[in-house]
Design a protein around this motif. Structure first.
Motif, PDB file in Angstrom:
ATOM      1  N   TRP A 200      36.674  36.107  20.361  1.00  0.00           N
ATOM      2  CA  TRP A 200      37.648  36.697  21.036  1.00  0.00           C
ATOM      3  C   TRP A 200      37.250  37.544  22.230  1.00  0.00           C
ATOM      4  O   TRP A 200      37.800  37.652  22.987  1.00  0.00           O
ATOM      5  N   ALA A 201      36.048  38.431  21.849  1.00  0.00           N
ATOM      6  CA  ALA A 201      35.753  39.261  22.594  1.00  0.00           C
ATOM      7  C   ALA A 201      35.365  38.987  24.052  1.00  0.00           C
ATOM      8  O   ALA A 201      35.584  39.674  24.880  1.00  0.00           O
ATOM      9  N   CYS A 202      34.822  37.608  24.266  1.00  0.00           N
ATOM     10  CA  CYS A 202      34.404  37.211  25.380  1.00  0.00           C
ATOM     11  C   CYS A 202      35.558  36.836  26.235  1.00  0.00           C
ATOM     12  O   CYS A 202      35.679  37.184  27.345  1.00  0.00           O
ATOM     13  N   ALA A 203      36.489  36.323  25.710  1.00  0.00           N
ATOM     14  CA  ALA A 203      37.961  35.951  26.196  1.00  0.00           C
ATOM     15  C   ALA A 203      38.554  37.168  26.672  1.00  0.00           C
ATOM     16  O   ALA A 203      39.227  37.180  27.876  1.00  0.00           O
ATOM     17  N   LEU A 208      40.254  41.013  31.258  1.00  0.00           N
ATOM     18  CA  LEU A 208      40.330  42.490  31.876  1.00  0.00           C
ATOM     19  C   LEU A 208      39.638  42.226  33.032  1.00  0.00           C
ATOM     20  O   LEU A 208      39.970  42.875  34.223  1.00  0.00           O
ATOM     21  N   ASN A 209      38.318  41.698  33.256  1.00  0.00           N
ATOM     22  CA  ASN A 209      37.733  41.586  34.696  1.00  0.00           C
ATOM     23  C   ASN A 209      38.605  40.996  35.641  1.00  0.00           C
ATOM     24  O   ASN A 209      38.738  41.281  36.789  1.00  0.00           O
ATOM     25  N   SER A 210      39.141  39.690  35.282  1.00  0.00           N
ATOM     26  CA  SER A 210      40.203  39.085  36.038  1.00  0.00           C
ATOM     27  C   SER A 210      41.424  39.779  36.627  1.00  0.00           C
ATOM     28  O   SER A 210      41.517  39.882  37.769  1.00  0.00           O
ATOM     29  N   SER A 229      55.457  37.212  38.015  1.00  0.00           N
ATOM     30  CA  SER A 229      54.928  36.290  37.189  1.00  0.00           C
ATOM     31  C   SER A 229      53.265  36.011  36.830  1.00  0.00           C
ATOM     32  O   SER A 229      52.989  36.146  35.940  1.00  0.00           O
ATOM     33  N   VAL A 230      52.676  36.730  38.025  1.00  0.00           N
ATOM     34  CA  VAL A 230      51.206  37.032  37.528  1.00  0.00           C
ATOM     35  C   VAL A 230      50.891  38.167  36.544  1.00  0.00           C
ATOM     36  O   VAL A 230      50.237  37.990  35.381  1.00  0.00           O
ATOM     37  N   HIS A 231      51.727  39.355  36.634  1.00  0.00           N
ATOM     38  CA  HIS A 231      51.461  40.311  35.459  1.00  0.00           C
ATOM     39  C   HIS A 231      52.129  39.645  33.972  1.00  0.00           C
ATOM     40  O   HIS A 231      51.459  39.985  33.115  1.00  0.00           O
ATOM     41  N   LEU A 235      49.724  39.487  30.563  1.00  0.00           N
ATOM     42  CA  LEU A 235      50.262  40.163  29.370  1.00  0.00           C
ATOM     43  C   LEU A 235      50.184  38.937  28.245  1.00  0.00           C
ATOM     44  O   LEU A 235      49.903  39.133  27.112  1.00  0.00           O
ATOM     45  N   THR A 236      50.670  37.902  28.664  1.00  0.00           N
ATOM     46  CA  THR A 236      50.905  36.597  27.536  1.00  0.00           C
ATOM     47  C   THR A 236      49.455  36.343  27.226  1.00  0.00           C
ATOM     48  O   THR A 236      49.202  36.286  25.845  1.00  0.00           O
ATOM     49  N   LYS A 237      48.345  36.247  28.013  1.00  0.00           N
ATOM     50  CA  LYS A 237      46.904  35.889  27.413  1.00  0.00           C
ATOM     51  C   LYS A 237      46.537  37.052  26.807  1.00  0.00           C
ATOM     52  O   LYS A 237      45.756  36.745  25.788  1.00  0.00           O
ATOM     53  N   TYR A 238      46.813  38.333  27.212  1.00  0.00           N
ATOM     54  CA  TYR A 238      46.246  39.599  26.377  1.00  0.00           C
ATOM     55  C   TYR A 238      46.659  39.619  25.054  1.00  0.00           C
ATOM     56  O   TYR A 238      46.029  39.655  24.018  1.00  0.00           O
ATOM     57  N   MET A 239      47.892  39.126  24.853  1.00  0.00           N
ATOM     58  CA  MET A 239      48.763  39.029  23.489  1.00  0.00           C
ATOM     59  C   MET A 239      48.111  38.005  22.672  1.00  0.00           C
ATOM     60  O   MET A 239      47.940  38.284  21.455  1.00  0.00           O
TER      61      MET A 239
END
Length: 358
Positions: A200-203, A208-210, A229-231, A235-239
């Motif tokens: 998960w660390a690489c993802a 965060l960089n993107s 929509s971008v934000h 947030l969805t990918k983060y969770m």
């Protein structure tokens, strides 16, 4: 006609200015009256403010030890009678003179906005002390403390950027918001990816960089916030990544506990980072919701770099007073440099003149 030019400096030499005070004797009472000398002319023979400023500049800004400052000024300007004790006295006197400027800098930093906080250890009189820094794009303040947890709790309003040192949360309730350094997270994620081999660390690093690149691109277009929509997508990918990582650790065997050990069960480094990214999600992603907040705490890192170099060159400070003297002058020098001022010239000005330029 062929022309050639050679740029060089004149032969260094000291200029001597003599001040004469006339003495008058009254013809009736025979009392004498002596004219006053200009401010700062207190001795029969003394060095002027420009060479004193040069000595302070060499010692504090260029980090040259006192005895080598004497050698440098002797070789360059013929200051043959200069000794290390004089340089120390000039440095201490400069710090006392600049006390009002340091207070002005601290007051400006307490007006709100985005402030960067960090701390680093240094040795004072053989004991570990801590240098705390508060800075932004225009001002820098350094403070010496015997305790690492003695954070600047007097700050109010605005946002503070730091590296998640718990004392910032525990003792700085007066600020409006916290923001965590993304560079620290990326370093931790890289270690977890390469050493712990957690997928998960690489993802999370890529996300965060993107996200930071999207913010920078939006700023370049003059925008002050990301599209909803971008934000929401970030947030969805983060969770989702947090959920994946936490599930990964739930499947791992628990770490062995020492016999008689107390407290909560120990967690792996990756698990600890996941809990932090989950519990402090808003602070981790503050750079997305507030475009005035940078992704990293590099401002504080840069402001502390020269202080670490000072310790490499000259080692420890002998007294706490000497360490604070160095920190006060360095606060003014760093602030003047951020305003594009000439440091050597600034050290010859009065506190009121310096404040007027900041």
């Amino acid at each position: 006609m062929e022309r050639r030019q050679v740029y060089d400096i004149p032969v260094p030499r000291l200029e001597v200015t003599e001040h004469q005070a006339a003495i008058y004797c009254c013809g009736h009472c025979r009392a004498t009256t002596t004219a006053t000398f200009p401010d700062g002319v207190n001795a029969h023979v003394q060095y002027g403010k420009r060479i004193r400023a040069a000595a302070v500049y060499c010692n504090v800004q260029q980090l040259i030890p006192e005895d080598r400052v004497c050698q440098l000024l002797r070789d360059l300007f013929g200051a043959t009678s200069l000794c290390a004790a004089s340089v120390t006295n000039w440095v201490n006197g400069t710090a006392r003179t600049l006390g009002g400027v340091v207070e002005h800098i601290l007051a400006r930093l307490n007006e709100g906005g985005v402030r960067h906080l960090d701390e680093t250890g240094l040795r004072v009189a053989g004991k570990l002390h801590w240098l705390h820094s508060i800075s932004d794009l225009a001002f820098t303040h350094y403070r010496i403390s015997a305790k690492r947890g003695a954070v600047p709790s007097f700050l109010t309003g605005g946002t503070i950027v730091h590296d998640h040192w718990k004392s910032y949360y525990a003792h700085m309730s007066g600020v409006d918001a916290h923001a965590l350094c993304g560079a620290h997270h990326l370093r931790e994620l890289k270690a977890i990816e390469e050493i712990e081999k957690e997928p998960w660390a690489c993802a999370m690093s890529v996300l965060l960089n993107s996200a930071n690149q999207l913010k920078c691109a939006a700023q370049g277009r003059g925008e002050t916030e990301l599209p909803t929509s971008v934000h929401h997508g970030i947030l969805t990918k983060y969770m989702a990544i947090l959920t994946e990582g936490l599930a990964f650790h739930e499947r791992q065997d628990p770490l062995a506990r020492r016999t008689g050990a107390r407290g909560r069960k120990a967690r792996r480094p990756g698990h600890n980072l996941l809990v932090r990214l989950r519990d402090y999600r808003d602070d981790v992603l503050r750079f997305l919701t507030d475009f005035t907040v940078p992704f990293t705490n590099n401002q504080a890192e840069r402001d502390l770099r020269m202080m670490k170099l000072r310790m490499k060159i000259s080692g420890t400070f002998r007294t706490l007073e000497g360490a604070q003297v160095f920190a006060d002058i360095k606060s003014v020098i760093s602030t003047v440099r951020k305003h594009g001022g000439n440091i050597l010239e600034t050290l010859t000005l009065s506190p009121q003149q310096i404040i007027a330029r900041l």
